[in-house]
Scaffold this active site. Structure first.
Site, PDB file in Angstrom:
ATOM      1  N   LYS A  72      31.780  34.502  33.622  1.00 26.06           N
ATOM      2  CA  LYS A  72      33.213  34.276  33.443  1.00 26.06           C
ATOM      3  C   LYS A  72      33.426  32.776  33.266  1.00 26.06           C
ATOM      4  CE  LYS A  72      37.730  35.100  35.573  1.00 26.06           C
ATOM      5  NZ  LYS A  72      38.430  35.670  36.746  1.00 26.06           N
TER       6      LYS A  72
ATOM      7  N   GLU B  90      23.304  34.061  35.382  1.00 27.54           N
ATOM      8  CA  GLU B  90      24.260  34.686  36.299  1.00 27.54           C
ATOM      9  C   GLU B  90      24.194  36.208  36.204  1.00 27.54           C
ATOM     10  OE1 GLU B  90      26.220  33.521  38.574  1.00 27.54           O
ATOM     11  OE2 GLU B  90      26.836  31.465  38.115  1.00 27.54           O
TER      12      GLU B  90
ATOM     13  N   LYS C 162      33.183  37.193  29.972  1.00 26.14           N
ATOM     14  CA  LYS C 162      34.619  36.972  29.807  1.00 26.14           C
ATOM     15  C   LYS C 162      34.853  35.492  29.586  1.00 26.14           C
ATOM     16  CE  LYS C 162      39.020  37.518  32.287  1.00 26.14           C
ATOM     17  NZ  LYS C 162      39.677  37.954  33.536  1.00 26.14           N
TER      18      LYS C 162
ATOM     19  N   ARG D  67      39.761  25.892  37.828  1.00 24.33           N
ATOM     20  CA  ARG D  67      38.696  26.683  38.454  1.00 24.33           C
ATOM     21  C   ARG D  67      37.315  26.276  37.959  1.00 24.33           C
ATOM     22  NH1 ARG D  67      42.538  31.593  37.291  1.00 24.33           N
ATOM     23  NH2 ARG D  67      43.704  31.698  39.243  1.00 24.33           N
TER      24      ARG D  67
ATOM     25  N   TYR E  50      43.651  45.015  26.052  1.00 19.52           N
ATOM     26  CA  TYR E  50      45.036  45.451  26.201  1.00 19.52           C
ATOM     27  C   TYR E  50      45.449  46.363  25.057  1.00 19.52           C
ATOM     28  CZ  TYR E  50      44.816  41.723  29.591  1.00 19.52           C
ATOM     29  OH  TYR E  50      44.426  40.930  30.652  1.00 19.52           O
TER      30      TYR E  50
END
Length: 327
Positions: free
Chosen positions: A197, A234, A249, A218, A314
């Site tokens: 991410k 990861e 992502k 972040r 979406y």
């Protein structure tokens, strides 16, 4: 004049020929619908930067889930938007908190017809907007956050979730969650790990969708956009800790990472077609600059072609209808 002997165009001549030799397909069961459910509202609340997407009420969420099941989608991913937030995200653990009751609502509505998934992160529940609890210096405390994630996983499991989606990018999060679930006899709850991410510029509309109160950024825990090999590392770490699926992502700016992760792991790979990617297409289409439906399908096809087995998008419900129309 010499004419070509090899003529690849022969297999592009008609729609039927193109379908016959298509290398990549997008199907409804490969699409997961992310949805937002907001506490304390009586009507769905439109999200301005994401035309067509809303913050659901509990009742409208159940209707959306039933439609997703009827369409044959691959799953539904729930995000909660609470009325109140605090420094430790206590609403995430409350059995009567919005996300936990929404999980129970949707499970009761669709049963086993649609896998119910939950975002396992604190950013929607903390007043500072970070994905974990903070230490005395205001930095995210990795190990203290893991303890909360374990409790949150149990709350979601008790509510009936099929898959939890840890998205906070804390080191060791998958292992801690797997251990907690197994110790509580929730061995059937799967983990969809947000493994790679990235700290992306394309999350802006999502932050409106969850009423984010983020202070700062972040970048100390989400991945550096410059790094692809780190994304693979990861993902491998998450598989070793017990992830059932891994995710990249965002999707469109990281198609190369999707491919590298797909080549590296032996579990299904998901990709998240995120809010900013959605908003760009919708804005361009609203201005008449692109063919909206064609752009939606091409976007999803590109993510599948890069190697994603499933896509969070979406457009999932709409795309399912468009894909059936092509059949």
């Amino acid at each position: 004049m010499e004419f070509p002997v090899v003529r690849p165009r022969r297999l592009r001549r008609t729609p039927a020929l193109r379908r016959m030799v298509a290398e990549t397909h997008v199907r409804p069961e490969q699409l997961i619908l992310p949805v937002f459910v907001r506490e304390g509202v009586s009507e769905p609340v439109p999200i301005g930067s994401m035309p067509g997407v809303v913050q659901h009420t509990r009742d409208s969420l159940k209707k959306a889930a039933a439609e997703a099941a009827q369409l044959g989608l691959g799953g539904i991913m729930l995000f909660g938007v609470p009325e109140t937030k605090d420094a430790v995200g206590s609403g995430a653990l409350d059995p009567n908190g919005i996300l936990n009751v929404a999980i129970a609502d949707v499970v009761a509505e669709v049963g086993d017809a649609l896998p119910v998934m939950s975002d396992l992160c604190l950013d929607e529940f903390t007043d500072h907007g970070h994905c974990g609890v903070l230490d005395d210096d205001g930095a995210v405390d990795n190990d203290a956050t893991l303890e909360v994630y374990a409790q949150m996983a149990l709350a979601h499991a008790e509510a009936g979730v099929a898959l939890v989606g840890p998205s906070g990018m804390m080191d060791g999060q998958v292992g801690v969650i797997r251990e907690a679930l197994d110790a509580a006899d929730h061995t059937d709850v799967a983990i969809l790990a947000y493994s790679a991410k990235y700290a992306s510029a394309f999350y802006g509309p999502f932050r409106e969708a969850v009423d984010s109160t983020l202070q700062g950024d972040r970048r100390t825990y989400q991945q550096d956009p410059a790094n692809a090999l780190e994304g693979v590392r990861e993902a491998l770490l998450d598989v070793a800790e017990g992830a059932d699926l891994v995710m990249v992502k965002p999707a469109l700016a990281y198609l190369d990472v999707i491919r590298q992760v797909r080549d590296a792991v032996d579990v299904p790979v998901a990709a998240y077609n995120i809010s900013g990617e959605y908003a760009m297409v919708e804005a361009a289409a609203a201005n008449g600059w692109i063919d909206r439906e064609a752009a939606i399908l091409e976007t999803l096809l590109s993510i599948r072609r890069a190697g994603a087995d499933v896509i969070l998008t979406y457009w999932a419900a709409e795309a399912a209808g468009l894909l059936r129309g092509q059949g």
